[in-house]
Design an enzyme around this catalytic site. Structure first.
Site, short mmCIF file in Angstrom:
data_model
loop_
_atom_site.label_atom_id
_atom_site.label_comp_id
_atom_site.label_asym_id
_atom_site.label_seq_id
_atom_site.Cartn_x
_atom_site.Cartn_y
_atom_site.Cartn_z
CD GLU A 33 -39.45 74.00 -46.20
OE1 GLU A 33 -39.38 73.40 -46.69
OE2 GLU A 33 -38.63 74.03 -45.95
CB CYS A 63 -42.03 67.73 -51.51
SG CYS A 63 -41.27 67.15 -50.69
P1 NAD Z 1 -52.63 69.83 -47.57
O1 NAD Z 1 -52.29 71.48 -47.92
O2 NAD Z 1 -53.53 68.96 -48.38
O3 NAD Z 1 -52.93 69.21 -46.11
C1 NAD Z 1 -51.81 69.67 -45.31
C2 NAD Z 1 -51.50 69.35 -44.00
O4 NAD Z 1 -52.87 70.90 -43.73
C3 NAD Z 1 -52.88 68.28 -43.75
O5 NAD Z 1 -52.63 68.12 -42.48
C4 NAD Z 1 -55.03 69.20 -43.45
O6 NAD Z 1 -55.19 68.64 -42.56
C5 NAD Z 1 -53.88 70.58 -42.70
N1 NAD Z 1 -55.08 71.57 -43.69
C6 NAD Z 1 -55.51 71.93 -44.39
N2 NAD Z 1 -56.47 72.83 -44.37
C7 NAD Z 1 -55.74 73.75 -43.22
C8 NAD Z 1 -56.02 74.81 -42.87
N3 NAD Z 1 -56.98 76.14 -43.94
N4 NAD Z 1 -55.27 75.17 -41.83
C9 NAD Z 1 -54.17 74.79 -41.70
N5 NAD Z 1 -54.25 73.83 -42.20
C10 NAD Z 1 -54.70 73.18 -42.48
O7 NAD Z 1 -51.34 68.70 -47.85
P2 NAD Z 1 -51.45 67.24 -48.67
O8 NAD Z 1 -51.83 66.69 -49.28
O9 NAD Z 1 -51.68 66.88 -47.00
O10 NAD Z 1 -50.12 67.17 -48.76
C11 NAD Z 1 -48.91 67.59 -50.07
C12 NAD Z 1 -48.69 68.47 -50.52
O11 NAD Z 1 -47.65 68.38 -49.51
C13 NAD Z 1 -47.74 68.19 -51.76
O12 NAD Z 1 -48.13 69.28 -52.48
C14 NAD Z 1 -46.50 67.76 -51.83
O13 NAD Z 1 -45.53 68.54 -52.61
C15 NAD Z 1 -46.62 68.97 -50.08
N6 NAD Z 1 -45.24 68.52 -49.65
C16 NAD Z 1 -44.06 68.99 -49.22
C17 NAD Z 1 -43.74 69.19 -48.69
C18 NAD Z 1 -41.87 69.96 -48.22
O14 NAD Z 1 -40.94 69.65 -47.50
N7 NAD Z 1 -41.52 71.22 -49.74
C19 NAD Z 1 -42.81 67.50 -48.14
C20 NAD Z 1 -43.85 66.61 -48.18
C21 NAD Z 1 -45.02 66.98 -48.92
#
Ligand code: NAD
Length: 471
Positions: free
Chosen positions: A229, A263
């Protein structure tokens, strides 16, 4: 020893909390322990699993003040934190209500009269959930609850940017030993998320496209399912026949609630050119009435920008737009107040698709508005994006709006309203294009993602089957 991580407070800018990621050996042991306990959890009846989740819910509610305080410190906002807790609690109740019927097994007649079919499903043993910072509580539990009810064990790795809410949830979990044995939260950043994927049988990831791609690549190598997501750049289309008062109120909410850190925020607005000026005037008037929740939590509607990295992205998008000729009608900059980063509702015109603010995810309270000459152009502009999460269409009639909505490449489309998928989780929907991958996380299908189907094909007579060798 693993290195501890200092956590910034979004209101003060001070690093006033510390998390400690589990060392690799401990993470492996933890996952093995959960996997072993899952066998018993799966054997419980769904009613017994519901009972355990309800006990957890009660324990959370009796410590609700601590959870609220932790979420406020994680996100710098009060009323949305309260809403987040309410929504989380009601999602436990909703899934507990739905699960018994969804988990019922069925026997079916087949086209061959002497072969019966019994259909059953078995849960994946260990599910890994990796979640972002914008709705820390909701997005770390949205997949975990149906997975637990399906009979899986679950490990959640929330964002390192907003992890304080985990402590009160774990206190409540410790009061329910049955659930604690199959469900836990771990602290850490990307490294810990990546390590977790190595131990699980299915991954639910919510976050950015860039990280989602990395997660999907690892899951593909392991041949395990991954549900992604990801980001969005949701468009709103406003047709000429629209009730302008309704549309401006809905779009303002959909674009700036939670300071645009959703999002499914409305991030692009396309308005019929005949009503463009009126629309802009009304939206600006309403936007200017909203206030920042500074200096106190109750002062206004808009909290701080939670992640410092996001403040830099919002500034960059605004500067890029201004550089290319955009006009600001209100708001327009990221400002520092009391150590936190803040942004007032911002309306922009004279924008186009050469600007980042119209193509990349901004994740801030920014409303860029473009006029369109006809419906075909509006649909073309709305679909001119790598994202396809959700959208909104406004028109004088439901039929007209639906006709347009059918042509938009997105999974959840609000009609004469905005960002409804934030409020209503009943409708099944997929994320289109780079907004995600895998089955619906909403509606009944969400729970079924955590089960593998099994078919028992039962011969019910003692005669030779007609297709056997004749001997
Ligand atoms: P991010 O991708 O930076 O981090 C998300 C999670 O992934 C964090 O817990 C982070 O520690 C972890 N992570 C980072 N690198 C990783 C790796 N290599 N392997 C596994 N896990 C890893 O995103 P963010 O900045 O925390 O969140 C914002 C983003 O999330 C925005 O793009 C937003 O649109 C999206 N989002 C989507 C939805 C949806 O339902 N579609 C909902 C909320 C947020």
């Amino acid at each position: 020893m693993t290195k501890s991580i200092d956590v910034r407070n979004p209101r003060t800018g001070k690093f006033d909390y510390v998390i400690i990621p589990p060392p690799p050996k401990l993470l492996a042991q933890l996952c093995n322990r959960l996997r072993r306990s899952q066998v018993r959890w799966q054997q419980l009846s769904v009613e017994e699993r519901i009972e355990a989740l309800q006990e957890w819910k009660q324990a959370i509610l009796s410590g609700r003040d601590r959870l609220t305080e932790a979420l406020v410190n994680d996100t710098g906002r009060l009323s949305i934190s309260e809403m987040e807790i309410d929504s989380f609690i009601s999602s436990i109740d909703r899934w507990c209500r739905l699960a018994p019927e969804l988990l019922q097994e069925s026997a079916k007649n087949t086209a061959i009269p002497f072969i019966a079919l019994q259909q059953t499903a078995v849960p994946y043993s260990l599910v890994g959930v990796i979640s972002p910072w914008n709705f820390p509580l909701l997005l770390s539990t949205i997949d975990a609850i149906p997975a637990l009810l399906a009979g899986c064990a679950v490990v959640v790795k929330p964002s390192e940017i907003a992890p304080r809410f985990v402590a009160p949830l774990m206190t409540a979990l410790n009061a329910v030993p049955k659930l604690r044995d199959v469900f836990t939260f771990i602290e850490g950043a990307g490294e810990t998320g990546a390590a977790l994927i190595e131990y699980v049988d299915l991954v639910c990831f919510t976050g950015s496209v860039a990280t989602g791609r990395k997660v999907a690549e690892v899951a593909a190598k392991k041949f395990i399912p991954v549900f992604l997501e990801l980001g969005g750049k949701d468009p709103a289309i406003v047709l000429e026949s629209t009730n302008l008062d309704l549309a401006t109120s809905a779009i303002l909410w959909g674009a700036v609630v939670n300071t645009g850190q959703s999002c499914l925020s409305i991030e692009r607005i396309y308005v019929a050119e005949s009503i463009f000026d009126k629309f802009v005037d009304q939206l600006v008037t309403k936007a200017q009435k909203l206030k920042l929740a500074h200096p106190t939590l109750e002062t206004g509607e808009l909290g701080p920008i939670i992640a410092e990295k996001q403040a830099a992205i919002i500034s960059d998008h605004l500067l890029d737009a201004l550089d290319k000729g955009a006009v600001i009608h209100c708001g327009g900059k990221v400002e520092e107040l009391g150590g936190g980063w803040w942004c007032r509702p911002t309306v922009l015109t004279q924008v186009n698709h050469s600007m980042k603010v119209m193509t990349d995810e901004t994740f801030g309270p920014i409303m860029p508005i473009m006029p369109f000459a006809n419906v075909e152009e509006a649909i073309h502009l709305a679909n001119d994006s790598i994202y396809g999460l959700s959208a909104a269409v406004f028109a004088g009639s439901e039929e007209l709006a639906l006709e347009v909505a059918q042509q938009i490449d997105a999974g959840g489309i609000s009609i004469n309203d905005a960002a409804l998928t934030a409020i209503m989780h009943e409708g099944e929907k997929n994320s289109f294009k780079f907004s995600g991958l895998g089955g619906s996380r909403m509606g009944p299908a969400a729970l079924k993602r955590f089960m593998r189907k099994k078919a028992f094909l039962i011969k019910t007579n003692s005669a030779n089957d007609p297709w056997w060798f004749d001997n």
